[in-house]
Design a protein around this motif. Structure first.
Motif, mmCIF file in Angstrom:
data_model
loop_
_atom_site.group_PDB
_atom_site.id
_atom_site.type_symbol
_atom_site.label_atom_id
_atom_site.label_comp_id
_atom_site.label_asym_id
_atom_site.label_seq_id
_atom_site.Cartn_x
_atom_site.Cartn_y
_atom_site.Cartn_z
ATOM 1 N N GLN A 194 0.662 -1.360 -0.327
ATOM 2 C CA GLN A 194 0.147 -0.257 0.079
ATOM 3 C C GLN A 194 0.702 1.482 -0.165
ATOM 4 O OE1 GLN A 194 -4.006 0.305 0.149
ATOM 5 N NE2 GLN A 194 -2.645 -2.016 -1.479
ATOM 6 N N TYR A 227 -5.236 4.981 3.826
ATOM 7 C CA TYR A 227 -5.619 3.084 4.395
ATOM 8 C C TYR A 227 -5.998 2.288 6.027
ATOM 9 C CZ TYR A 227 -1.155 1.330 4.828
ATOM 10 O OH TYR A 227 0.328 1.196 4.864
ATOM 11 N N TYR A 244 -7.606 3.510 -9.708
ATOM 12 C CA TYR A 244 -8.061 1.548 -9.147
ATOM 13 C C TYR A 244 -6.789 0.672 -10.304
ATOM 14 C CZ TYR A 244 -11.469 -1.874 -10.267
ATOM 15 O OH TYR A 244 -11.762 -2.723 -10.290
ATOM 16 N N MET A 273 -3.732 0.519 -7.207
ATOM 17 C CA MET A 273 -4.190 -0.515 -6.226
ATOM 18 C C MET A 273 -4.673 -2.088 -6.758
ATOM 19 S SD MET A 273 -4.608 -0.090 -3.352
ATOM 20 C CE MET A 273 -4.807 1.572 -3.149
ATOM 21 N N TYR A 290 -2.574 -4.971 -5.563
ATOM 22 C CA TYR A 290 -3.372 -6.122 -5.175
ATOM 23 C C TYR A 290 -2.118 -7.303 -5.699
ATOM 24 C CZ TYR A 290 -6.354 -4.393 -2.145
ATOM 25 O OH TYR A 290 -7.457 -3.762 -1.074
ATOM 26 N N SER A 318 -14.614 -3.180 -11.089
ATOM 27 C CA SER A 318 -14.896 -4.005 -9.366
ATOM 28 C C SER A 318 -14.002 -4.914 -9.946
ATOM 29 C CB SER A 318 -16.131 -4.384 -9.659
ATOM 30 O OG SER A 318 -16.288 -4.731 -8.225
ATOM 31 N N ILE A 365 -11.526 -5.053 -5.161
ATOM 32 C CA ILE A 365 -11.510 -3.745 -4.934
ATOM 33 C C ILE A 365 -12.566 -2.961 -5.634
ATOM 34 C CG2 ILE A 365 -8.836 -4.122 -4.804
ATOM 35 C CD1 ILE A 365 -8.578 -3.387 -7.767
ATOM 36 N N TYR A 367 -14.032 0.876 -7.446
ATOM 37 C CA TYR A 367 -15.209 2.537 -7.583
ATOM 38 C C TYR A 367 -16.778 2.697 -7.814
ATOM 39 C CZ TYR A 367 -16.146 6.411 -10.616
ATOM 40 O OH TYR A 367 -16.886 7.433 -11.076
ATOM 41 N N SER A 390 -12.948 2.070 -2.887
ATOM 42 C CA SER A 390 -12.191 1.040 -1.892
ATOM 43 C C SER A 390 -12.129 0.172 -2.021
ATOM 44 C CB SER A 390 -13.840 1.225 -1.082
ATOM 45 O OG SER A 390 -14.229 -0.281 -1.906
ATOM 46 N N TYR A 391 -10.907 -0.660 -1.746
ATOM 47 C CA TYR A 391 -9.975 -1.034 -1.331
ATOM 48 C C TYR A 391 -9.789 -2.254 -0.318
ATOM 49 C CZ TYR A 391 -8.963 2.237 -4.871
ATOM 50 O OH TYR A 391 -9.674 3.510 -5.550
#
Length: 438
Positions: A61, A133, A174, A177, A181, A207, A287, A289, A316-317
């Motif tokens: 992160q 986070y 996005y 991230m 991940y 998503s 994850i 949006y 959000s993630y």
């Protein structure tokens, strides 16, 4: 840690209440104990696993510019009433009152709280983007908690939330991230396949959920073997370049990948038969949006370049940290016990002294143990060799350093790799070099 002095209560028999492999092995290996329905205490070895997973998550992160905060477990109901979710969330939310009759809740998620914190601080588009986070305990009052930490009521989550000026910058966040991940799961020693997920009423295609392949997974998965061929740790993606991020995103999302819920048979048949992979998967991350859903509903805005107020775009993630501990075991075990990947194991190796009291055996064991007491579990118990071997396999240490009288006379130990079962007789120095490498 010396096993004779440790709080590491192993069990010989499978607990009757444990229905899946990870639950059985976590109880038998002394990682957890249940304190209430769906709520577990993490014992010393289990806590070390949680910390190891958390640290890898944290590093990846940080690598993409997210900043760590720590939000409380208890939240004011007023925040959720502002967003309109308080009454809509359902009975999974634990609602309580303090002594002043103020309504509180034990947080199942943190969109409202982070949006409010952001709104208190950020007033101008010049302060965007922001990605915050935290790694914190959550609570969802599952009607039928089961499968140990895989579907408990209290669980440890990493939640990240992004705030961007517009859709284009939100998409770039996005994609960063998504890369973070993929790197995270690879470092954890498991294969997690990203699969397009339903975005619900918000719509769009931003998503993805991440599933670790495991025979006991709750979801059927279908994917193109091209997704197995990437080394994300060495992927040269310029995360500051929208063009590079788009190329990376297309490379990840073009090959077919879907759970049984999103499976498209026509698309699946277009994948060459030799590249088709089917199996089961455990969801460990998601994850998403969702645009200005929360900033607009909670009236959190910033001044834009033209001086007008605008609502930042959010995403959000999530990663289930405690769930990952169970999911890794589901993917990494055999009939004898856990097979921990090196990066998350509570100890790098167990030292098995096959003849306590033998001067040479004791001296070699003490020498190895003193090299790095955090890395080694020293089985110094007055137990039979068979018991020590069985417990070592059960607990899943990546390496076993076996010290017996015959080898000790020559300054040698037997080194066993848990994942493969390979055994080699090596010098003490060579054993230390192999075990502590990396």
């Amino acid at each position: 840690m010396r096993l004779s002095r440790s709080f590491l209560p192993t069990l010989k028999e499978n607990p009757a209440e444990a229905q899946i492999v990870s639950h059985r092995l976590m109880l038998r290996a002394g990682l957890i104990r249940q304190t209430a329905s769906g709520i577990y205490a993490w014992l010393p070895a289990g806590l070390k696993v949680l910390r190891n997973i958390s640290q890898i998550v944290r590093e990846e992160q940080d690598r993409v510019g997210a900043q760590e905060v720590l939000m409380p477990t208890l939240q004011s109901a007023d925040l959720w009433k502002r967003s309109g979710r308080y009454d809509a969330y359902g009975p999974e939310m634990l609602r309580i009152q303090d002594r002043h009759k103020r309504e509180l809740l034990y947080g199942p998620t943190n969109e409202e709280m982070i949006t409010d914190l952001f709104g208190q601080t950020v007033k101008s588009y010049k302060d965007l983007p922001q990605v915050l986070y935290h790694i914190q305990w959550k609570f969802r009052d599952e009607m039928r908690p089961r499968f140990g930490v895989m579907r408990g009521r209290e669980f440890l989550m990493k939640d990240a939330y992004s705030f961007d000026l517009d859709y284009e910058s939100a998409v770039a966040t996005y994609r960063r991230m998504l890369l973070a991940y993929l790197r995270t799961f690879q470092r954890l020693g498991v294969r997690a396949v990203p699969m397009r997920a339903d975005t619900g009423p918000i719509g769009g295609e931003l998503s993805h959920e991440f599933l670790i392949l495991a025979p006991t997974g709750e979801s059927g998965v279908f994917y193109d073997a091209a997704l197995e061929e990437q080394d994300w740790l060495d992927e040269p993606v310029d995360t500051n370049s929208p063009v590079a991020l788009e190329a990376f995103f297309n490379r990840v999302t073009t090959p077919y990948a879907a759970t049984d819920e999103m499976h498209d048979e026509a698309g699946w048949q277009a994948v060459p038969a030799e590249r088709q992979r089917e199996g089961r998967g455990v969801e460990v991350g998601h994850i998403f949006y969702f645009g200005d859903k929360y900033t607009r509903s909670m009236d959190v805005s910033v001044s834009g370049p033209d001086g007008n107020q605008l609502y930042p775009e959010m995403g959000s993630y999530g990663i289930g940290v405690s769930r990952l501990a169970g999911a890794i075991i589901e993917a990494c075990h055999d009939d004898n016990g856990i097979i921990w990947p090196d990066a998350v194991a509570p100890f790098r190796a167990v030292i098995l002294n096959l003849k306590n009291g033998d001067e040479l055996c004791d001296a070699i064991c003490e020498r190895i143990y003193s090299t790095n007491e955090e890395a080694f579990l020293y089985d110094d118990r007055a137990e039979r060799a068979g018991v020590k071997f069985a417990d070592a396999d059960l607990m899943g240490h990546p390496w076993q350093i076996v010290v017996g009288p015959r080898g000790a006379k020559e300054g040698k130990v037997e080194l066993k790799r848990r994942a493969t079962g390979e055994r080699h007789e090596v010098s003490v120095d060579d054993a230390l070099a192999l075990v502590l490498a990396g």
